[in-house]
Design an enzyme around this catalytic site. Structure first.
Site, mmCIF file in Angstrom:
data_model
loop_
_atom_site.group_PDB
_atom_site.id
_atom_site.type_symbol
_atom_site.label_atom_id
_atom_site.label_comp_id
_atom_site.label_asym_id
_atom_site.label_seq_id
_atom_site.Cartn_x
_atom_site.Cartn_y
_atom_site.Cartn_z
ATOM 1 N N GLY A 18 3.978 4.726 5.675
ATOM 2 C CA GLY A 18 4.468 4.574 4.378
ATOM 3 C C GLY A 18 5.945 4.748 4.519
ATOM 4 N N ARG A 19 6.820 4.214 5.383
ATOM 5 C CA ARG A 19 8.110 3.717 5.609
ATOM 6 C C ARG A 19 8.719 5.344 5.066
ATOM 7 N NH1 ARG A 19 8.176 -1.920 2.865
ATOM 8 N NH2 ARG A 19 7.038 -3.016 4.512
ATOM 9 N N TYR A 40 -2.422 0.810 9.710
ATOM 10 C CA TYR A 40 -2.678 -0.687 9.836
ATOM 11 C C TYR A 40 -4.188 -0.943 9.482
ATOM 12 C CZ TYR A 40 1.801 -1.004 12.476
ATOM 13 O OH TYR A 40 2.994 -1.056 13.374
ATOM 14 N N ILE A 49 0.815 -1.196 0.030
ATOM 15 C CA ILE A 49 -0.045 -0.031 -0.080
ATOM 16 C C ILE A 49 0.895 1.210 0.081
ATOM 17 C CG2 ILE A 49 -1.958 -0.919 1.123
ATOM 18 C CD1 ILE A 49 -1.097 0.435 3.740
ATOM 19 N N ASP A 50 2.011 1.046 0.184
ATOM 20 C CA ASP A 50 3.071 2.313 0.291
ATOM 21 C C ASP A 50 3.221 2.826 -1.234
ATOM 22 O OD1 ASP A 50 3.148 1.623 2.860
ATOM 23 O OD2 ASP A 50 4.944 0.802 2.873
ATOM 24 N N GLU A 56 4.870 9.029 7.631
ATOM 25 C CA GLU A 56 5.843 8.612 8.640
ATOM 26 C C GLU A 56 7.259 8.766 8.467
ATOM 27 O OE1 GLU A 56 5.649 3.969 10.323
ATOM 28 O OE2 GLU A 56 5.700 3.940 8.254
#
Length: 279
Positions: free
Chosen positions: A49-50, A169, A2-3, A109
């Site tokens: 999203g790292r 999440y 999803i990122d 994030e």
């Protein structure tokens, strides 16, 4: 993922991203309505999203959030926590001057890893690993931003409440929308055909309605040995349109006497204090 951060051609999403964006958009729209009806309330939404800001930008743009901040917009390797606080505060003050003392800010994030570690260590609330590095997963980033921004807005006599909320999440478990159902079925179909031809070692993509394999060796970062990460292109029309709809301090605002007055500063003091945001 999803990122949306796999190294696909620009405009080609990863499967699952559009579903996450759709459900995240609905969640942010609900928060926006709650902020509006509560008045004097802001939500700081930390979007998973790292290191890439695709999901944050996609949700913020679609929902019409007042502000979205992504790591790609900062050219420096490291930035100060104060810089993020100043950007958020600028959005709050500008909306306040239009009579809207509420809103939603979406913060990617990945911003966490852009902030200088010493800024977090100075707070005295960090957990370190065996090498002395900060465990970012243990940081309550939303709470840190909340307290820092409230301290800043208090200087300008703006009273508001802030609620920090992480979104991520729950998006990974959402029922796929029609686009992703069809997209994933097409990818699976072409992946099986690829294997049946005796080929392997590639990720299947759909480009211009054609199946195109991206071989793992070609999308590997030679320095890390891992798959390359696709970042948001801040020169794209997509980003520029999103930025244009945000309520945030811009360079021309440094010449606005009304904004300087809201900060209880002279024009020169205001320019000297915030010019660094546009350097």
């Amino acid at each position: 993922t999803i990122d949306n951060d796999l190294p696909l051609p620009e405009g080609v999403p990863t499967f699952g991203f559009e579903t996450a964006r759709a459900f995240g958009t609905e969640e942010i729209e609900n928060l926006m309505e709650d902020a509006r009806t509560s008045n004097n309330r802001w939500y700081f939404t930390i979007a998973m999203g790292r290191t890439a800001g695709h999901l944050a930008l996609g949700m913020g743009r679609s929902a019409g959030a007042a502000l979205t901040i992504i790591p790609e917009e900062f050219q420096a390797e490291k930035i100060s926590l104060q810089q993020v606080v100043d950007i958020i505060t600028g959005s709050i003050v500008k909306r306040y001057l239009t009579g809207h003392n509420y809103g939603v800010a979406v913060i990617a994030e990945g911003i966490i890893e852009k902030i200088a570690p010493d800024d977090f260590k100075s707070l005295g609330e960090v957990v370190l690993d065996e090498h002395g590095h900060i465990r970012y997963s243990e940081l309550d980033f939303g709470e840190i931003l909340k307290q820092a921004v409230l301290a800043e807005t208090k200087k300008f006599h703006i009273n508001l409440s802030v609620v920090d909320k992480e979104i991520g999440y729950e998006l990974r478990c959402a029922t796929p929308i029609a686009y992703d159902i069809d997209y994933a079925r097409s990818l699976g179909y072409e992946a099986v055909r690829f294997l049946m031809r005796g080929e392997s070692g590639a990720m299947i993509t759909i480009q211009e309605n054609q199946a195109v394999p991206l071989f793992f060796e070609d999308i590997k970062d030679p320095e890390t040995g891992k798959t390359m990460v696709r970042k948001v292109n801040i020169e794209s029309v997509h980003y520029k349109i999103a930025r244009g709809f945000m309520m945030r301090m811009e360079k021309e605002d440094l010449e606005d006497p009304g904004l300087a007055n809201a900060y209880h500063m002279t024009q020169d003091e205001f320019k000297e204090r915030y010019a660094y945001l546009f350097a």
